[in-house]
Design a protein around this motif. Structure first.
Motif, PDB file in Angstrom:
ATOM      1  N   ILE B 221       0.871  -1.184   0.000  1.00 15.80           N
ATOM      2  CA  ILE B 221       0.000   0.000   0.000  1.00 15.80           C
ATOM      3  C   ILE B 221       0.902   1.226   0.000  1.00 15.80           C
ATOM      4  N   THR B 222       0.591   2.180  -0.831  1.00 13.63           N
ATOM      5  CA  THR B 222       1.414   3.385  -0.856  1.00 13.63           C
ATOM      6  C   THR B 222       1.203   4.179   0.432  1.00 13.63           C
ATOM      7  N   ALA B 223       2.178   5.020   0.738  1.00 16.34           N
ATOM      8  CA  ALA B 223       2.150   5.730   2.020  1.00 16.34           C
ATOM      9  C   ALA B 223       0.927   6.620   2.148  1.00 16.34           C
ATOM     10  N   ASP B 224       0.412   7.141   1.036  1.00 16.58           N
ATOM     11  CA  ASP B 224      -0.766   8.007   1.128  1.00 16.58           C
ATOM     12  C   ASP B 224      -2.059   7.213   1.282  1.00 16.58           C
ATOM     13  N   GLY B 225      -1.976   5.898   1.215  1.00 15.23           N
ATOM     14  CA  GLY B 225      -3.156   5.057   1.423  1.00 15.23           C
ATOM     15  C   GLY B 225      -4.114   5.052   0.249  1.00 15.23           C
ATOM     16  N   HIS B 226      -3.706   5.567  -0.896  1.00 13.91           N
ATOM     17  CA  HIS B 226      -4.634   5.663  -2.018  1.00 13.91           C
ATOM     18  C   HIS B 226      -4.547   4.470  -2.965  1.00 13.91           C
ATOM     19  N   THR B 227      -3.387   3.831  -3.003  1.00  6.74           N
ATOM     20  CA  THR B 227      -3.173   2.810  -4.028  1.00  6.74           C
ATOM     21  C   THR B 227      -2.607   1.534  -3.417  1.00  6.74           C
TER      22      THR B 227
END
Lengths: 154, 446
Positions: B221-227
């Motif tokens: 999961i990317t750090a921004d939680g989007h992807t």
């Protein structure tokens, strides 16, 4: 007794969530009292049989009971402060920064915040559960976020 | 989801984590039927106009509904969890179904936490420790159940059935938890059985799953939680050893906000899928399978497009175990038998992605090198020291390698062989020294 069965089933399904909700509103020590009083008033009300959205009804009851609890505890504190010498007045419970930040929120703001961030409800779901409009939820949430932005530090 | 949201979520989680047990159901039979307790306010609260403020503007009608004494069931005593100890870093190592905690600086061990009683009824004795967040909550799985364990109080906070065997779990930067499930990772499973399931990390409640087109193996999961980037397994037909690949491995990108899945093909030259994805989702690494005595390639891939950016050759002597990326900068690789001074012991390589170069960082002795975890601050690399069968008498321990100097620090003894490790980000956030917390599990030994 069908009504009692329905009440017990509703309580079993929602008890953990209600206590968690009450904990955010009044703290862990008073949460069981608030939930007990709220569900008792719900289940013994003549209106109980006609309630359609049981979950929302219980959550609103807990919020109302928490509000009543706040009022009475504030009155009691004031009385104690007037009656007792300062040295005898019990110190307020010392809590950490997180609790201090949460306690600065109004009850409604706390309710909206816990349902949004802990129970992961959408704005519409929070509105339905608390019996307020979507706009009111957004308003309370925005104010709560602004308050918490000041109060929460790494 | 912003950082503020993540902080609020964590704060509310901490507040509600103190929730006591629910009070017992009240004895409604003690009340005369149909008669509500106490005082009931009938609504009419008439509010006067502004000009009539002086006059009474409200009429309150109340009535006593019952003369019976108010019966209130005594609430259960509050069972407030003790405050978490935030004074220092804690290591937690799980062996089969026991999580041990200890301080990496002093080696002091806390009381082991037995997970077994909590999940024995599931019939699956293996606990995998999948993630640890910065509040020392550990996320473990057994079969199709995710367990949320508070390491500070040694309590299982919540558990969730996710509808199938868990293959991977990842925490998003905003505190959300995601799990992937697959019933069959070799053959095509039943339709809809490959899923990405969002989980409320506080309540353990599973959300609406996203169906995936292939069996998921790894989840990032990317750090921004989007992807989310998910390694999808190839699909085979037949039975071992005559499996025939009918569908090549895929890499899936999931937009978590819209729940849309896109297939990207970002495999290394040999068709291997991602081993690791950098936290910003920009670069994925894929190591080719190694043949003893030969160099292997680590493919550096643009995770967003699948385009190959570089291929770094690493001279290995034996199988590689894993490639781990730092938060930024280098990645690391263990060649499990690559120590030139002591055959059969591992070598650790640092991969400079910009210069496309692999340089030896450390040679270890007496370890199998079958575990590789990087602390969030990038300072230490943790390598599990499952006793090397070639070297008798080596105890179970964890070896820590300084990523700057390559020095192996004093090993930490554990009860028995850990095969997985996870570094909690808490120590990195608080600046605690000498390192953040680590947690690990050991699978049941064959």
């Amino acid at each position: 007794m069908v009504g009692a069965d329905r009440a017990e089933r509703a309580y079993r399904q929602n008890a953990v969530g209600l206590v968690r909700f009450a904990t955010a509103l009044v703290g862990p020590n008073d949460a069981p009292d608030v939930v007990s009083a709220a569900i008792l008033s719900c289940f013994t009300s003549p209106a109980w049989e006609s309630v359609l959205n049981v979950e929302a009804y219980l959550y609103r009851a807990v919020l109302n009971q928490a509000r009543s609890h706040h009022r009475s505890s504030q009155r009691r504190e004031r009385r104690e402060r007037l009656a007792a010498s300062p040295a005898l007045v019990a110190e307020r419970e010392v809590r950490d920064d997180v609790w201090a930040a949460v306690e600065r929120l109004s009850l409604r703001q706390r309710a909206v915040t816990v349902l949004t961030y802990v129970d992961d409800l959408t704005v519409t779901e929070v509105a339905s559960r608390l019996g307020i409009s979507d706009g009111a939820v957004r308003r309370h949430l925005a104010r709560a976020r602004a308050q918490l932005r000041k109060g929460l530090h790494d | 989801m912003t950082e503020l949201d993540a902080r609020i979520r964590a704060a509310m989680a901490r507040v509600t984590a103190e929730a006591p047990a629910p009070p017992p159901f009240p004895d409604l039979g003690a009340t005369p039927s149909g008669k509500p307790h106490g005082r009931r306010w009938r609504a009419p609260l008439a509010v006067g106009t502004a000009l009539a403020v002086v006059a009474v503007g409200a009429l309150i009608v109340s009535r006593h509904r019952s003369a019976a004494p108010r019966v209130v069931t005594a609430p259960a005593p509050s069972t407030v969890a003790p405050p978490a100890d935030r004074s220092g870093s804690t290591y937690a190592v799980t062996d089969c179904n026991t999580i041990e905690a200890f301080d990496p600086a002093t080696g002091d061990q806390g009381a082991p936490f037995q997970v077994v009683p909590a999940y024995r009824h599931q019939g699956d004795p293996i606990v995998d420790l999948l993630a640890v967040d910065d509040h020392d909550r550990a996320y473990t799985s057994s079969g199709g159940t995710i367990w949320v364990v508070d390491m500070a109080s040694r309590r299982v906070l919540a558990h969730s059935e996710v509808g199938g065997p868990v293959t991977a779990v990842a925490l998003a930067g905003d505190g959300r938890l995601y799990a992937t499930t697959a019933i069959d990772q070799i053959h095509a499973g039943p339709a809809g059985s490959n899923r990405l399931v969002p989980i409320n990390s506080v309540t353990g409640q599973a959300g609406t799953p996203i169906v995936l087109p292939a069996a998921p193996l790894e989840l990032f999961i990317t750090a921004d939680g989007h992807t989310a980037y998910i390694d999808g397994a190839a699909t085979y037909t037949g039975t071992e050893p005559n499996l025939v690949e009918v569908t090549p491995p895929v890499v899936m990108r999931v937009d978590l906000r819209s729940a849309t899945v896109t297939i990207i093909r970002g495999h290394g030259p040999s068709g291997e899928s991602y081993d690791a994805v950098f936290p910003d989702g920009s670069i994925a690494l894929s190591a080719h399978p190694a043949t003893p005595g030969h160099a292997v390639g680590v493919a550096v891939i643009d995770a967003r497009t699948g385009a190959q950016m570089a291929d770094i050759a690493v001279p290995v002597a034996g199988p590689i175990f894993a490639v781990v990326p730092g938060a930024s900068g280098p990645a690391y690789l263990v060649d499990t038998t690559g120590n030139p001074d002591r055959a059969g012991d591992p070598a650790v390589y640092k991969l400079d992605l910009a210069a496309r170069r692999a340089t030896p960082l450390a040679y270890l002795t007496g370890t199998s090198g079958q575990l590789l975890t990087l602390s969030p601050d990038g300072r230490y690399l943790w390598i599990e020291d499952n006793p090397n069968p070639r070297i008798p008498g080596v105890p179970d321990q964890l070896v820590r390698v300084d990523t700057t100097s390559g020095a192996a620090l004093a090993p930490l003894g554990v009860a028995s062989c850990p095969l997985e490790a996870i570094v909690s980000p808490r120590g990195a956030r608080t600046g605690a020294t000498p390192s953040p917390a680590i947690a690990g599990t050991a699978k049941k030994q064959p």
